[in-house]
Write a protein that holds these residues in place. Structure first.
Motif, short mmCIF file in Angstrom:
data_model
loop_
_atom_site.label_atom_id
_atom_site.label_comp_id
_atom_site.label_asym_id
_atom_site.label_seq_id
_atom_site.Cartn_x
_atom_site.Cartn_y
_atom_site.Cartn_z
N UNK A 54 0.86 -1.17 0.00
CA UNK A 54 0.00 0.00 0.00
C UNK A 54 0.90 1.23 0.00
N UNK A 55 0.68 2.12 -0.97
CA UNK A 55 1.53 3.29 -1.15
C UNK A 55 0.69 4.53 -1.41
N UNK A 56 1.35 5.68 -1.53
CA UNK A 56 0.64 6.95 -1.76
C UNK A 56 0.44 7.28 -3.23
N UNK A 57 1.07 6.54 -4.13
CA UNK A 57 0.86 6.70 -5.58
C UNK A 57 0.73 5.32 -6.22
N UNK A 58 0.21 5.29 -7.43
CA UNK A 58 -0.12 4.02 -8.09
C UNK A 58 1.09 3.11 -8.30
#
Length: 75
Positions: A54-58
């Motif tokens: 899970x990250x802040x950008x794709x």
């Protein structure tokens, strides 16, 4: 702020390098929201195995400031 669940089609011995390894699928989830994909409707085939992040950008490498609960259906 969006969070993105990245799914990778790799075997257990393969190292995923966030920001470099290309995810097979990336699902954006808006802040304070939820996202559900019924197993039969997604049509995603993982041949080798599944790893996720899970990250802040794709396709990024930064973890979100708030945790994310993820449930994966696998057939």
């Amino acid at each position: 702020v969006m969070s993105y669940v990245q799914l990778f089609d790799v075997d257990a011995g393969t190292t995923v390098t966030l920001g470099t390894t290309v995810p097979k699928y990336s699902l954006g989830i808006p802040a304070t929201a939820a996202a559900n994909i019924p197993p039969s409707s997604a049509g995603l085939e993982f041949v080798n195995g599944i790893k996720l992040a899970v990250t802040t950008t794709a396709t990024g490498s930064t973890a979100p400031a708030t945790g994310c609960d993820v449930n994966v259906y696998y057939q």
